[in-house]
Design a protein around this motif. Sequence first.
Motif, PDB file in Angstrom:
ATOM      1  N   ASP A  60       0.837  -1.196   0.000  1.00  6.72           N
ATOM      2  CA  ASP A  60       0.000   0.000   0.000  1.00  6.72           C
ATOM      3  C   ASP A  60       0.872   1.246   0.000  1.00  6.72           C
ATOM      4  OD1 ASP A  60      -2.225  -1.582   0.046  1.00  6.72           O
ATOM      5  OD2 ASP A  60      -2.760  -1.188   2.139  1.00  6.72           O
ATOM      6  N   SER A  61       0.299   2.325  -0.427  1.00  5.78           N
ATOM      7  CA  SER A  61       1.026   3.595  -0.515  1.00  5.78           C
ATOM      8  C   SER A  61       0.498   4.574   0.533  1.00  5.78           C
ATOM      9  CB  SER A  61       0.865   4.195  -1.916  1.00  5.78           C
ATOM     10  OG  SER A  61       1.610   5.388  -2.042  1.00  5.78           O
ATOM     11  N   ARG A  62       1.439   5.173   1.268  1.00  5.58           N
ATOM     12  CA  ARG A  62       1.095   6.217   2.229  1.00  5.58           C
ATOM     13  C   ARG A  62       2.116   7.343   2.074  1.00  5.58           C
ATOM     14  NH1 ARG A  62      -2.785   3.502   2.135  1.00  5.58           N
ATOM     15  NH2 ARG A  62      -4.039   2.691   3.881  1.00  5.58           N
ATOM     16  N   CYS A  63       1.853   8.474   2.744  1.00  3.36           N
ATOM     17  CA  CYS A  63       2.702   9.646   2.539  1.00  3.36           C
ATOM     18  C   CYS A  63       2.926  10.379   3.861  1.00  3.36           C
ATOM     19  CB  CYS A  63       2.076  10.577   1.504  1.00  3.36           C
ATOM     20  SG  CYS A  63       0.498  11.305   2.027  1.00  3.36           S
ATOM     21  N   SER A  64       3.445  11.581   3.775  1.00  2.39           N
ATOM     22  CA  SER A  64       3.764  12.366   4.975  1.00  2.39           C
ATOM     23  C   SER A  64       2.564  13.103   5.537  1.00  2.39           C
ATOM     24  CB  SER A  64       4.869  13.376   4.638  1.00  2.39           C
ATOM     25  OG  SER A  64       4.467  14.194   3.543  1.00  2.39           O
ATOM     26  N   CYS A  65       1.414  13.028   4.866  1.00  5.58           N
ATOM     27  CA  CYS A  65       0.227  13.791   5.286  1.00  5.58           C
ATOM     28  C   CYS A  65      -0.712  12.921   6.106  1.00  5.58           C
ATOM     29  CB  CYS A  65      -0.507  14.337   4.069  1.00  5.58           C
ATOM     30  SG  CYS A  65      -2.026  15.227   4.497  1.00  5.58           S
ATOM     31  N   PRO A  66      -0.849  13.182   7.410  1.00  9.41           N
ATOM     32  CA  PRO A  66      -1.757  12.373   8.236  1.00  9.41           C
ATOM     33  C   PRO A  66      -3.207  12.420   7.764  1.00  9.41           C
ATOM     34  CG  PRO A  66      -0.301  13.690   9.627  1.00  9.41           C
ATOM     35  CD  PRO A  66      -0.115  14.181   8.226  1.00  9.41           C
ATOM     36  N   PHE A 159       8.312  13.050  18.398  1.00 10.82           N
ATOM     37  CA  PHE A 159       7.919  14.412  18.029  1.00 10.82           C
ATOM     38  C   PHE A 159       6.470  14.683  18.439  1.00 10.82           C
ATOM     39  CE2 PHE A 159      10.987  14.699  14.127  1.00 10.82           C
ATOM     40  CZ  PHE A 159      12.064  14.831  14.997  1.00 10.82           C
ATOM     41  N   ILE A 160       5.606  13.714  18.190  1.00 11.18           N
ATOM     42  CA  ILE A 160       4.180  13.906  18.458  1.00 11.18           C
ATOM     43  C   ILE A 160       3.916  14.013  19.955  1.00 11.18           C
ATOM     44  CG2 ILE A 160       1.886  12.889  18.175  1.00 11.18           C
ATOM     45  CD1 ILE A 160       2.984  11.578  15.579  1.00 11.18           C
ATOM     46  N   GLU A 161       4.552  13.162  20.732  1.00 13.52           N
ATOM     47  CA  GLU A 161       4.380  13.247  22.189  1.00 13.52           C
ATOM     48  C   GLU A 161       4.929  14.566  22.720  1.00 13.52           C
ATOM     49  OE1 GLU A 161       2.576  11.383  23.865  1.00 13.52           O
ATOM     50  OE2 GLU A 161       2.460   9.450  22.840  1.00 13.52           O
ATOM     51  N   ASP A 162       6.024  15.026  22.134  1.00 18.65           N
ATOM     52  CA  ASP A 162       6.594  16.311  22.539  1.00 18.65           C
ATOM     53  C   ASP A 162       5.624  17.444  22.203  1.00 18.65           C
ATOM     54  OD1 ASP A 162       8.486  18.032  23.609  1.00 18.65           O
ATOM     55  OD2 ASP A 162       9.705  18.116  21.790  1.00 18.65           O
ATOM     56  N   LEU A 163       5.003  17.358  21.045  1.00 17.41           N
ATOM     57  CA  LEU A 163       4.001  18.358  20.651  1.00 17.41           C
ATOM     58  C   LEU A 163       2.894  18.456  21.697  1.00 17.41           C
ATOM     59  CD1 LEU A 163       2.427  20.225  18.677  1.00 17.41           C
ATOM     60  CD2 LEU A 163       1.567  18.131  17.582  1.00 17.41           C
ATOM     61  N   PHE A 164       2.373  17.330  22.133  1.00 11.15           N
ATOM     62  CA  PHE A 164       1.273  17.343  23.104  1.00 11.15           C
ATOM     63  C   PHE A 164       1.699  17.981  24.426  1.00 11.15           C
ATOM     64  CE2 PHE A 164      -0.379  13.261  20.882  1.00 11.15           C
ATOM     65  CZ  PHE A 164      -0.957  14.026  19.888  1.00 11.15           C
ATOM     66  N   ASP A 226      -6.936  15.069  22.886  1.00  8.75           N
ATOM     67  CA  ASP A 226      -7.500  13.717  22.907  1.00  8.75           C
ATOM     68  C   ASP A 226      -7.811  13.225  21.493  1.00  8.75           C
ATOM     69  OD1 ASP A 226      -9.515  15.612  22.686  1.00  8.75           O
ATOM     70  OD2 ASP A 226     -10.932  14.562  23.986  1.00  8.75           O
ATOM     71  N   ASP A 227      -8.334  14.102  20.634  1.00  6.63           N
ATOM     72  CA  ASP A 227      -8.597  13.722  19.248  1.00  6.63           C
ATOM     73  C   ASP A 227      -7.306  13.636  18.436  1.00  6.63           C
ATOM     74  OD1 ASP A 227     -11.341  13.608  19.642  1.00  6.63           O
ATOM     75  OD2 ASP A 227     -11.675  15.676  19.015  1.00  6.63           O
ATOM     76  N   LEU A 228      -6.405  14.572  18.668  1.00  9.25           N
ATOM     77  CA  LEU A 228      -5.151  14.591  17.907  1.00  9.25           C
ATOM     78  C   LEU A 228      -4.268  13.389  18.221  1.00  9.25           C
ATOM     79  CD1 LEU A 228      -4.273  18.390  18.030  1.00  9.25           C
ATOM     80  CD2 LEU A 228      -5.020  17.066  16.039  1.00  9.25           C
ATOM     81  N   ARG A 229      -4.355  12.885  19.435  1.00  6.91           N
ATOM     82  CA  ARG A 229      -3.556  11.709  19.791  1.00  6.91           C
ATOM     83  C   ARG A 229      -3.922  10.532  18.884  1.00  6.91           C
ATOM     84  NH1 ARG A 229      -0.376  10.682  23.872  1.00  6.91           N
ATOM     85  NH2 ARG A 229      -1.044  12.562  24.987  1.00  6.91           N
ATOM     86  N   VAL A 230      -5.199  10.329  18.656  1.00  5.60           N
ATOM     87  CA  VAL A 230      -5.659   9.249  17.785  1.00  5.60           C
ATOM     88  C   VAL A 230      -5.299   9.551  16.332  1.00  5.60           C
ATOM     89  CG1 VAL A 230      -7.707   8.020  16.943  1.00  5.60           C
ATOM     90  CG2 VAL A 230      -7.537   8.646  19.358  1.00  5.60           C
ATOM     91  N   GLN A 239     -14.497   7.328  16.386  1.00  9.70           N
ATOM     92  CA  GLN A 239     -15.943   7.264  16.182  1.00  9.70           C
ATOM     93  C   GLN A 239     -16.609   8.401  16.951  1.00  9.70           C
ATOM     94  OE1 GLN A 239     -17.907   5.420  14.128  1.00  9.70           O
ATOM     95  NE2 GLN A 239     -15.968   4.720  13.241  1.00  9.70           N
ATOM     96  N   GLY A 240     -17.530   9.071  16.307  1.00  7.57           N
ATOM     97  CA  GLY A 240     -18.210  10.204  16.920  1.00  7.57           C
ATOM     98  C   GLY A 240     -17.564  11.540  16.602  1.00  7.57           C
ATOM     99  N   TRP A 241     -16.339  11.506  16.049  1.00  8.84           N
ATOM    100  CA  TRP A 241     -15.655  12.760  15.732  1.00  8.84           C
ATOM    101  C   TRP A 241     -16.243  13.391  14.489  1.00  8.84           C
ATOM    102  CZ3 TRP A 241     -13.040  14.568  11.442  1.00  8.84           C
ATOM    103  CH2 TRP A 241     -12.317  15.752  11.627  1.00  8.84           C
ATOM    104  N   GLU A 242     -16.250  14.714  14.454  1.00  9.05           N
ATOM    105  CA  GLU A 242     -16.516  15.461  13.234  1.00  9.05           C
ATOM    106  C   GLU A 242     -15.656  16.719  13.257  1.00  9.05           C
ATOM    107  OE1 GLU A 242     -20.616  16.643  13.060  1.00  9.05           O
ATOM    108  OE2 GLU A 242     -20.441  18.042  14.737  1.00  9.05           O
TER     109      GLU A 242
END
Length: 283
Positions: A60-66, A159-164, A226-230, A239-242
Motif C-alpha cells: 500500500d502507498s502512504r505519505c507524509s500527510c496524516p 515528536f508527536i508526544e513532545d508536541l502534546f 484527545d482527538d489529535l492523539r488518535v 468514532q463520533g468525531w466530526e
Amino acid sequence: MGSPTIIYKAFYYSGIMAWDVALSLLNLVLFKRPVGEVVPEGHPGYAGNWPEYKLPQEGDSRCSCPALNTMANHGIISRSGRGIKFTDLTRQIRTTYNFSATFCSFVPHYAAFMLNKSYSKDTFDLEELDLHNGIEHDASLTRLDTALQPDQSRIHKPFIEDLFSFATGKYKEQPMLTIKDMSRFSGKRRAEARATNPMFTLDLLHKLFGSTNTATLLTAFGGRVDDLRVFLLEERLPQGWESRIRSPYGLTIFKFNQTIIPLEWGIRESDWKGDASRIEANN
C-alpha cells in the motif's frame, strides 16, 4: 501531459481567489452547520460514523500527510493509497474535514501541477506527494526529515508526544493546543532539524506549507489533544468525531490564513538555538 501554461495557472488561481472571497462572505451571513451534521448525509462519517479503520498492508502507498493517510485507512479514498483521482480527492477532503470547495480544489490542483499530471484525467499514489520540497518539507511536526528517513509515511512518535506536552489550553478540562503553542513547537522543530540534518532546507514557501499543515490541527481538530492523539499516532478518526469547522461553505483560504499567518509570525526558531546547539554537539 505537458506542464500547464502560465496563463492557465494565472486564470485558475485568480478564479479560485475570487470564488474564495465570495464563499467567505457567505459564511459570514449564513448559519453554521449544526453539531452532528458537519459531514453531509450520505457521505462517510455522517453523524460521526466513520468507515472501518484498517492499517495499511504490504504494497500500500502512504505519505507524509496524516489527513490523507487517515482517509485511506478508513477507505474514504483508495485503501491502497494508489490510483487516486485528483477529482475524487477534492470531493472527499471537502466532506471529511469541511474545508471549502476552493481550498479542496486548490490543493489537488497544486499537487497535479507539481507532478506534471492532469487534474481532470490522471491519478496518483500517495507516496508521489512526498517529492522533497514539492509539498513535503523539512522540520515536520510528525516526521523526521527526508534526509534522515526517506520513507515519509513513517511517523516519529517522540515528536508527536513532545508536541502534546506543549499544550497550554483547556477544553472541558482536557488539554488543548493553541496558536502560541503551535508556534513555539514549530520553532523548536525548525531549530532541531537545522541542527541534525546537514541537508536541511526550508524556504518561505515551505515554511508556509508547514504552518498550513499545523493550522489544520487547530481548525479541523480544534487543537484538542484527545482527538489529535488518535489522529496523529494512529492516523485514524475516532468514532463520533466530526470536524470542528462548522461554516456552511467550509473553511475558506481567506479564513484559514487568519490562523496560518499569526502562527507563522509567532515562530521564533532563535528561542531554541541553545537546545539545538546541544543536539548538534551530541551528533
